[in-house]
Design a protein around this motif. Structure first.
Motif, PDB file in Angstrom:
ATOM      1  N   CYS A   1     -13.625  15.272   4.218  1.00 63.39           N
ATOM      2  CA  CYS A   1     -13.662  15.697   5.774  1.00 63.39           C
ATOM      3  C   CYS A   1     -13.637  17.208   6.090  1.00 63.39           C
ATOM      4  CB  CYS A   1     -12.392  14.955   6.347  1.00 63.39           C
ATOM      5  SG  CYS A   1     -12.299  15.135   8.359  1.00 63.39           S
TER       6      CYS A   1
ATOM      7  N   SER B   1      -2.861   4.727  -1.964  1.00 63.61           N
ATOM      8  CA  SER B   1      -3.715   5.733  -1.502  1.00 63.61           C
ATOM      9  C   SER B   1      -3.290   7.024  -1.903  1.00 63.61           C
ATOM     10  CB  SER B   1      -3.489   5.563   0.213  1.00 63.61           C
ATOM     11  OG  SER B   1      -2.358   5.987   0.514  1.00 63.61           O
ATOM     12  N   MET B   2      -4.221   8.059  -2.026  1.00 61.21           N
ATOM     13  CA  MET B   2      -4.075   9.418  -2.523  1.00 61.21           C
ATOM     14  C   MET B   2      -4.838  10.196  -1.972  1.00 61.21           C
ATOM     15  SD  MET B   2      -4.897   8.208  -6.496  1.00 61.21           S
ATOM     16  CE  MET B   2      -6.551   7.528  -6.300  1.00 61.21           C
ATOM     17  N   GLY B   3      -4.581  10.201  -0.432  1.00 57.90           N
ATOM     18  CA  GLY B   3      -5.032  11.362   0.520  1.00 57.90           C
ATOM     19  C   GLY B   3      -6.678  11.470   0.329  1.00 57.90           C
TER      20      GLY B   3
ATOM     21  N   SER C   1      -9.973   4.971   7.375  1.00 56.64           N
ATOM     22  CA  SER C   1      -8.946   6.128   7.045  1.00 56.64           C
ATOM     23  C   SER C   1      -9.633   7.485   7.111  1.00 56.64           C
ATOM     24  CB  SER C   1      -8.271   5.757   5.923  1.00 56.64           C
ATOM     25  OG  SER C   1      -8.815   5.692   4.789  1.00 56.64           O
TER      26      SER C   1
ATOM     27  N   GLY D   1      -8.862   9.636  -2.166  1.00 59.03           N
ATOM     28  CA  GLY D   1      -9.085   8.393  -1.977  1.00 59.03           C
ATOM     29  C   GLY D   1      -7.850   7.192  -2.459  1.00 59.03           C
ATOM     30  N   SER D   2      -8.673   6.237  -3.139  1.00 57.43           N
ATOM     31  CA  SER D   2      -7.525   4.952  -3.381  1.00 57.43           C
ATOM     32  C   SER D   2      -7.882   4.272  -4.632  1.00 57.43           C
ATOM     33  CB  SER D   2      -7.589   4.162  -2.093  1.00 57.43           C
ATOM     34  OG  SER D   2      -8.820   3.845  -1.755  1.00 57.43           O
TER      35      SER D   2
ATOM     36  N   THR E   1      -3.746  14.399   9.346  1.00 60.64           N
ATOM     37  CA  THR E   1      -3.782  13.280   8.599  1.00 60.64           C
ATOM     38  C   THR E   1      -2.702  12.158   9.005  1.00 60.64           C
ATOM     39  OG1 THR E   1      -2.029  14.368   7.405  1.00 60.64           O
ATOM     40  CG2 THR E   1      -4.079  14.652   6.461  1.00 60.64           C
TER      41      THR E   1
ATOM     42  N   VAL F   1      -8.627  10.914   9.987  1.00 60.65           N
ATOM     43  CA  VAL F   1      -8.158  12.355   9.843  1.00 60.65           C
ATOM     44  C   VAL F   1      -8.941  13.269  10.845  1.00 60.65           C
ATOM     45  CG1 VAL F   1      -7.255  11.950   7.409  1.00 60.65           C
ATOM     46  CG2 VAL F   1      -9.458  13.039   7.581  1.00 60.65           C
TER      47      VAL F   1
ATOM     48  N   SER G   1     -11.652   2.959   3.474  1.00 57.74           N
ATOM     49  CA  SER G   1     -11.745   4.313   3.197  1.00 57.74           C
ATOM     50  C   SER G   1     -12.332   4.863   4.536  1.00 57.74           C
ATOM     51  CB  SER G   1     -12.526   4.325   1.670  1.00 57.74           C
ATOM     52  OG  SER G   1     -11.878   3.976   0.639  1.00 57.74           O
TER      53      SER G   1
ATOM     54  N   ASN H   1       1.533   5.037  -0.593  1.00 55.88           N
ATOM     55  CA  ASN H   1       0.793   6.261  -1.083  1.00 55.88           C
ATOM     56  C   ASN H   1       1.246   6.961  -2.395  1.00 55.88           C
ATOM     57  OD1 ASN H   1       3.090   8.095  -0.477  1.00 55.88           O
ATOM     58  ND2 ASN H   1       2.116   8.408   1.559  1.00 55.88           N
TER      59      ASN H   1
ATOM     60  N   LYS I   1       0.785  -1.206  -0.020  1.00 56.13           N
ATOM     61  CA  LYS I   1      -0.084   0.044   0.104  1.00 56.13           C
ATOM     62  C   LYS I   1       1.032   1.269   0.082  1.00 56.13           C
ATOM     63  CE  LYS I   1      -1.201   2.660   2.947  1.00 56.13           C
ATOM     64  NZ  LYS I   1      -0.794   4.148   2.201  1.00 56.13           N
TER      65      LYS I   1
ATOM     66  N   PRO J   1     -15.772  10.619   1.665  1.00 55.69           N
ATOM     67  CA  PRO J   1     -16.407  11.789   1.586  1.00 55.69           C
ATOM     68  C   PRO J   1     -15.419  12.964   1.976  1.00 55.69           C
ATOM     69  CG  PRO J   1     -17.079  10.388   3.465  1.00 55.69           C
ATOM     70  CD  PRO J   1     -16.183   9.451   2.670  1.00 55.69           C
TER      71      PRO J   1
ATOM     72  N   ALA K   1      -3.508   7.966   8.807  1.00 57.22           N
ATOM     73  CA  ALA K   1      -4.538   7.826   7.881  1.00 57.22           C
ATOM     74  C   ALA K   1      -4.155   6.675   7.026  1.00 57.22           C
ATOM     75  CB  ALA K   1      -4.651   9.087   6.771  1.00 57.22           C
ATOM     76  N   GLY K   2      -2.805   6.502   6.595  1.00 56.39           N
ATOM     77  CA  GLY K   2      -2.568   5.290   5.693  1.00 56.39           C
ATOM     78  C   GLY K   2      -2.346   3.924   6.665  1.00 56.39           C
TER      79      GLY K   2
HETATM   80  N1  LIG Z   1      -8.487  14.910   3.851  1.00 57.86           N
HETATM   81  C1  LIG Z   1      -8.959  13.448   3.696  1.00 57.86           C
HETATM   82  N2  LIG Z   1     -10.338  13.219   3.800  1.00 57.86           N
HETATM   83  C2  LIG Z   1     -10.847  11.915   3.727  1.00 57.86           C
HETATM   84  N3  LIG Z   1     -10.007  10.751   3.589  1.00 57.86           N
HETATM   85  C3  LIG Z   1      -8.840  10.977   3.645  1.00 57.86           C
HETATM   86  C4  LIG Z   1      -8.344  12.281   3.760  1.00 57.86           C
HETATM   87  N4  LIG Z   1      -6.902  12.139   3.553  1.00 57.86           N
HETATM   88  C5  LIG Z   1      -6.540  10.799   3.517  1.00 57.86           C
HETATM   89  N5  LIG Z   1      -7.876  10.323   3.633  1.00 57.86           N
HETATM   90  C6  LIG Z   1      -7.860   8.813   3.460  1.00 57.86           C
HETATM   91  O1  LIG Z   1      -6.780   7.905   3.972  1.00 57.86           O
HETATM   92  C7  LIG Z   1      -6.299   7.301   3.042  1.00 57.86           C
HETATM   93  C8  LIG Z   1      -4.723   7.318   3.162  1.00 57.86           C
HETATM   94  O2  LIG Z   1      -4.262   8.649   3.103  1.00 57.86           O
HETATM   95  P1  LIG Z   1      -2.863   8.787   2.390  1.00 57.86           P
HETATM   96  O3  LIG Z   1      -2.568  10.244   2.943  1.00 57.86           O
HETATM   97  O4  LIG Z   1      -2.894   8.597   1.149  1.00 57.86           O
HETATM   98  O5  LIG Z   1      -1.933   7.842   3.316  1.00 57.86           O
HETATM   99  P2  LIG Z   1      -0.624   8.174   4.117  1.00 57.86           P
HETATM  100  O6  LIG Z   1      -0.853   8.433   5.215  1.00 57.86           O
HETATM  101  O7  LIG Z   1       0.010   6.657   3.920  1.00 57.86           O
HETATM  102  O8  LIG Z   1       0.305   9.015   3.244  1.00 57.86           O
HETATM  103  C9  LIG Z   1      -6.742   7.944   1.746  1.00 57.86           C
HETATM  104  O9  LIG Z   1      -6.702   6.649   0.596  1.00 57.86           O
HETATM  105  C10 LIG Z   1      -8.078   8.356   2.022  1.00 57.86           C
HETATM  106  O10 LIG Z   1      -8.888   7.167   2.047  1.00 57.86           O
END
Ligand SMILES: Nc1ncnc2c1ncn2[C@@H]1O[C@H](COP(=O)(O)OP(=O)(O)O)[C@@H](O)[C@H]1O
Ligand SMILES: O=P(O)(O)OC[C@H]1O[C@](O)(COP(=O)(O)O)[C@@H](O)[C@@H]1O
Length: 313
Positions: A244, A222-224, A282, A227-228, A250, A286, A279, A186, A184, A242, A253-254
């Motif tokens: 947030c 995962s793309m913050g 995670s 989504g993913s 954050t 946040v 999803s 990011n 997984k 949705p 979250a991952g």
């Molecule tokens: N601002 C946000 N709003 C809603 N969901 C979020 C947000 N940021 C992260 N997520 C959720 O958390 C997952 C992991 O976040 P990400 O930032 O990609 O991972 P990491 O913490 O590994 O960098 C995302 O794929 C999404 O489902």
């Protein structure tokens, strides 16, 4: 019930706080304070335990400042398989600014010597064979080279364990050679692996396909807030959580997403339902400064708003 263990080689205390803006070279007053025993595998285990799944935790802990970790393992009922090593577990300072991303200051912690590593390898390869899924999460401490790490991961796979790998940089690229069952990264980690920026969803999918072609059964990107994506042999599925309204932190979250994925997989949910659940977990993460799901009923309204699309398959 499937048995799950997590491994954190480079554990950390997370010191988290918020302020409006960091002024370099000035005295900055941080408005909040949180100090949590953490590290990626520990966060994953914490969320899984909150969701009702028993978990064993292992890796390395510095013996000089292990108190809060021991207390947390006891209070949550996590099976403690950690190897204690000389020195201190590192501290990662994470500052969330009102109008910016998180700024991380990751300090140096313990260094693993060859004897520590040999003892850990022998012990972990022995106990991990009794688990169905082992999640190996986070960076490598000093003393553990990416090559040593990859050899050990290979041993885990050969022990018949499904390995989930959530790491970055050389640990990720070397670790991939051991063909973990699920990875997984990011978006930033995928870009580092691909060697270029990935500006569109098409480019992300193309890079993720290349990653999967290395022999990885499940690739989740995962793309913050965007989504993913989950690629496996059957299909490519996308999840959009949705928006947030109140992003508190954050951090984690991952890790919460990895925990949600493991939860869905061990409960035999479909690929779509598993990604939707991960999803929701995670996105919930946040909205709080700490990692964990204090009340799983809070996930239901978020889950209802997760949009799932099947892109291929
Ligand atoms: N601002 C946000 N709003 C809603 N969901 C979020 C947000 N940021 C992260 N997520 C959720 O958390 C997952 C992991 O976040 P990400 O930032 O990609 O991972 P990491 O913490 O590994 O960098 C995302 O794929 C999404 O489902
Ligand atoms: O081992 P690394 O890669 O330095 O990551 C450790 C850090 O990652 C975290 O687990 C958070 O990770 P995510 O934000 O990716 O979920 C922190 O708790 C910890 O300080």
């Amino acid at each position: 019930m499937a048995k799950v263990a997590t491994i954190t080689l480079n554990t950390a205390y997370d010191l988290v706080g918020r302020l409006k803006r960091i002024e370099l070279g000035e005295v900055n007053t941080v408005e909040t304070l949180g100090l949590f025993p953490a590290g990626k595998g520990i966060n994953v285990a914490k969320v899984l335990k909150d969701l009702g799944l028993p978990v064993a935790v292992g890796g390395f802990l510095g013996e000089d400042n292990q108190g809060d970790f021991k207390q947390m393992f006891q209070s949550l009922g996590l099976e403690d398989r950690f190897h204690r090593v000389a020195g201190k577990t590192r501290i990662n300072v994470k500052i969330t600014e009102t109008e910016a991303e998180v700024t991380d200051l990751n300090f140096l912690g313990y260094e693993i010597n060859p004897t520590d590593w040999q003892n850990f390898v022998a012990d972990s390869l022995d106990y991990c064979r009794h688990f169905d899924i082992v999640a190996v999460c986070g960076s490598l401490p000093r003393g553990v080279t990416p090559e040593l790490f990859a050899d050990w991961l290979q041993g885990l796979g050969q022990a018949g364990v499904k390995v989930v790998l959530d790491s970055s940089n050389a640990a990720l690229s070397e670790g991939l050679k051991a063909n973990p069952w699920l990875v997984k990264p990011n978006l930033r980690e995928l870009e580092a692996w691909a060697g270029n920026t990935l500006a569109s969803l098409e480019e992300v999918i193309a890079a993720a396909k290349k990653l999967k072609a290395q022999g990885i059964a499940n690739v989740i990107i995962s793309m913050g807030a965007k989504g993913s994506l989950w690629l496996n042999d059957a299909s490519i599925v996308r999840a959009q959580p949705p928006q947030c309204e109140n992003v508190v932190s954050t951090v984690g979250a991952g890790d919460s997403m990895v925990a949600g994925l493991i939860y869905g997989l061990t409960h035999h949910l479909s690929q779509q339902d598993t990604l939707a659940f991960a999803s929701a977990v995670s996105a919930f993460a946040v909205s709080q400064s700490n990692v964990g799901v204090s009340d799983s009923q809070l996930l239901a309204p978020i889950l209802e708003q997760v949009k799932i699309t099947t892109i291929e398959g």
